[in-house]
Structures are given as C-alpha cells and as structure tokens.
Design an enzyme around this catalytic site. Structure first.
Site, mmCIF file in Angstrom:
data_model
loop_
_atom_site.group_PDB
_atom_site.id
_atom_site.type_symbol
_atom_site.label_atom_id
_atom_site.label_comp_id
_atom_site.label_asym_id
_atom_site.label_seq_id
_atom_site.Cartn_x
_atom_site.Cartn_y
_atom_site.Cartn_z
ATOM 1 N N THR A 53 0.812 -1.218 0.000
ATOM 2 C CA THR A 53 0.000 0.000 0.000
ATOM 3 C C THR A 53 0.844 1.266 0.000
ATOM 4 O O THR A 53 0.625 2.156 -0.823
ATOM 5 C CB THR A 53 -0.943 0.011 1.223
ATOM 6 O OG1 THR A 53 -1.800 -1.132 1.159
ATOM 7 C CG2 THR A 53 -1.788 1.276 1.238
ATOM 8 N N TRP A 54 1.811 1.357 0.928
ATOM 9 C CA TRP A 54 2.550 2.620 0.967
ATOM 10 C C TRP A 54 3.531 2.724 -0.194
ATOM 11 O O TRP A 54 3.854 1.757 -0.849
ATOM 12 C CB TRP A 54 3.223 2.845 2.309
ATOM 13 C CG TRP A 54 4.334 1.907 2.712
ATOM 14 C CD1 TRP A 54 5.017 1.006 1.948
ATOM 15 C CD2 TRP A 54 4.886 1.797 4.027
ATOM 16 N NE1 TRP A 54 5.957 0.346 2.676
ATOM 17 C CE2 TRP A 54 5.903 0.819 3.965
ATOM 18 C CE3 TRP A 54 4.641 2.434 5.236
ATOM 19 C CZ2 TRP A 54 6.658 0.463 5.078
ATOM 20 C CZ3 TRP A 54 5.399 2.071 6.337
ATOM 21 C CH2 TRP A 54 6.388 1.101 6.256
ATOM 22 N N GLU A 55 3.969 3.952 -0.441
ATOM 23 C CA GLU A 55 4.760 4.294 -1.628
ATOM 24 C C GLU A 55 4.001 3.981 -2.916
ATOM 25 O O GLU A 55 4.595 3.726 -3.959
ATOM 26 C CB GLU A 55 6.113 3.566 -1.620
ATOM 27 C CG GLU A 55 7.007 3.913 -0.447
ATOM 28 C CD GLU A 55 7.361 5.388 -0.396
ATOM 29 O OE1 GLU A 55 7.376 6.038 -1.456
ATOM 30 O OE2 GLU A 55 7.610 5.896 0.715
ATOM 31 N N GLY A 56 2.679 3.995 -2.824
ATOM 32 C CA GLY A 56 1.842 3.760 -3.998
ATOM 33 C C GLY A 56 1.076 2.460 -3.883
ATOM 34 O O GLY A 56 1.676 1.393 -3.776
#
Length: 371
Positions: free
Chosen positions: A113-116
């Site tokens: 999820t994080w960094e896109g």
C-alpha cells in the site's frame, strides 16, 4: 532419521519456485537501480539543454517510472505470498509467534500500500504500455528496449507473429529452454498489451474521453502490466545468467528456467490463447517444473545462504545458519517462559495426583430406601 520438509516433493513444488522468484526479483532490482542512477545522472547533466535532449530524457523518465511502478507492485505482492507460503508450509509452527513468520507477514503487508497502492501502480504501468504501443503503431515512434518484443506483434496486429517452439513434439528440453521461455513470455505479454489497446480503442469508439477510455480498459491494463512484468523479470534473469561466472551458470540457468516454466504453468491459459504452446507442451512444462524442483533441492541451502542474511535479520529459530532448529527453538520458548511455581499446585493438584487407594474418601452418601 527425520525426513526434512524439503525432501517431500509437494513442498519442493511449493517452495523452490519461490526461491527462483526471489532470484528473479533480485536481479531485476539491481538493473532497475542501475537504470535509475543512469537516469538521475542524465537529468542532472541536462542543464539548459533543449529539444531532442529534453525529449529523450522525458522518454527515459516515463519508461523508468512505468517499469519501477510495475516492479514495485508485482514484487511486493510476490514477496507477501512468499512469506505466507513459507508460513503455511510449516504448519502450526509457522503461525507461532516464536518463529517470526507471522510478524514478518504483518510487517511486510503494508508494502503493498505505501509508496503507492499496488493496483494504482500497475494501472500506471498499463497506461504506459498502451500509450507506447499506440505511439509505435500510429506514430512510428521507436519502442524502448524492454518492449522490443512488441514490434512484430504491432506490425501484424497479433502476437501470433512471435516465434514458436522449434518443434511440436512437446519435449521438455525444447519447450522449456530459456530462449523458448523468453519468446513465450514475450508473446503472452504482447498479446495482453494488444488486448488492452483494443479495450482502450473500444472505449474511444463509444464516445468516451481519453481518460475515461483508459478507465474503461483498466482491467486489461492491469493484466497487461502483470504479463509485461513477468516478461521483464525473466529477460533480466536470463541476461544475468549470461553475465555470471561459468561456475554459476548451470544453477542460475536452472533457476531461470524454473521461474519461467512455473510461472507459465500458472498462466497456461494465456499461452494457449496466444497460440504459443499446445496443451501437450504445457504438460511438458509441468514435468520440467517437477524435475527442476528436484534438482534445485540439492542446492537449496547454499542458494538461500547466498543472500547473506544474518540470524538477527531472519529473526527465526527455523532459519538459523547453523541448523540447530530444535535446540534454539526450545531455548527461545523456555527463555521467554521460565519455570515458576504454579499457584495451588502443591495444595490442591499434587494430592490428587499422588493419592493412594487408602485415602480418606469422605463421608458416604446415605440413600432413603423408602423413597
């Protein structure tokens, strides 16, 4: 003697292709980082450049972004699956907090999820693939090197123009050769990208705007990005095999073939649809996967040790370098749960366990005979 988990064919088939996947991701990550550094150097040297230099830099920037977006999504999904499959293969121990795998799964899941968000990143990659294919087909723009496999397909409008296996007898030595697997995945990726292009153009034909047409083709774009990323990983793996020392080429080549064949079996419908493999040849690939897993088993320990992770980083008694699994596992459990007096054991439980036949049974129950 105890049978090791990896000596069971089902666990070889379950886990050893994941080792091949890990090597594929490692080599692709190295090349991606080299491309990124090259791009940053190119951008920093632009200065007041104009015209063609700026256009080339922007083109390289788009390619690097799209490729890295696809790799980030694909590889984090793959890594999460590797952790989960490793955890499940260990049965109840895999879920024990003492073995570290449950914590590793929880800690890693956020990478999807994080960094896109992975789905969004894959769609960005898919949009780039569609746009690049259209620019090459309609505008005559040259294809980047990692999309060179699209050239023949765009010229004839179908991926069927790609090379087929050299023979049709389904022999594993032929259909599972590394060059054949590269051509097979190129054919499938080209077919998926052309499918996304068709969906995009169908959206335009319905009167949708360009952005809405991209949304209309989002499922096809995501699929195209997935197939392209598989192809990119296999091609980078094959390139690394060629660059490796002669002593390492046999095992790395075997791992590359295992990665390509195992992935092809998982998506066998795509290869049948693209017209590259026949049903008999897919069966030959399955046989290749089985035999390759048995061969890789002999080198499973040095292959995983090659990543150089310390016991501290692995954080699990089940993955210790010295192999003393049971001793360290028991030591960890007892260390966190030291022996201590149990409340009421001596006063209540011990007398029950150590009672004899002449113990005081207490008063007998009296029954009313007239009742």
């Amino acid at each position: 003697p105890e049978t090791k988990l990896l000596d069971y064919p089902i666990h070889q088939h379950r886990l050893l292709p994941l080792v091949a996947q890990t090597f594929a991701m490692t080599f692709a990550a190295r090349e991606m980082m080299a491309s990124y550094k090259e791009l940053m150097g190119e951008l920093s040297n632009l200065g007041d450049a104009k015209g063609a230099a700026i256009a080339d830099a922007i083109k390289n920037l788009k390619e690097t972004h799209a490729t890295s977006a696809g790799l980030k999504a694909f590889c984090t999904w793959m890594c999460l699956n590797i952790i989960d499959q490793s955890r499940q293969s260990l049965g109840g121990h895999g879920y024990s907090a003492y073995t570290g795998l449950s914590q590793a799964y929880s800690d890693f899941a956020v990478h999807c999820t994080w960094e896109g968000d992975n789905t969004i990143l894959m769609l960005q990659c898919g949009r780039y693939l569609v746009a690049t294919a259209l620019e090459a087909r309609d505008g005559g723009q040259p294809l980047p090197s990692n999309l060179a496999y699209l050239e023949a397909a765009l010229a004839q409008g179908t991926a069927a123009a790609a090379a087929k296996p050299r023979t049709s007898n389904g022999a594993a030595a032929d259909v599972g050769a590394l060059d054949t697997l590269k051509a097979a995945w190129s054919s499938v990726a080209a077919n998926a990208i052309l499918g996304a292009v068709r969906d995009f153009e169908a959206g335009l034909a319905k009167g949708l705007s360009k952005d809405s047409a991209y949304e209309f083709s989002s499922a096809a774009r995501l699929h195209a990005a997935r197939m392209h990323t598989y192809t990119y990983l296999l091609h980078r793996f094959a390139a690394q095999v060629e660059q490796s020392p002669a002593a390492l080429r046999p095992i790395l080549s075997l791992l590359a073939r295992l990665f390509g064949a195992h992935s092809a079996v998982q998506y066998s419908g795509e290869f049948l649809q693209a017209g590259f493999y026949t049903g008999a040849q897919v069966d030959a690939l399955k046989a290749l996967v089985n035999s390759a897993c048995a061969e890789v088993r002999a080198d499973a320990v040095p292959l995983t040790d090659a990543f150089g992770y310390s016991d501290y980083i692995i954080n699990s008694p089940l993955g210790r370098f010295d192999g003393n699994v049971y001793e360290k596992y028991f030591e960890l459990v007892t260390g966190l749960n030291p022996p201590k007096p149990t409340p009421y054991f001596d006063s209540l439980i011990r007398p029950l366990l150590e009672r004899t036949s002449d113990f005081d049974a207490g008063p007998e129950l009296e029954f009313d005979q007239d009742a």
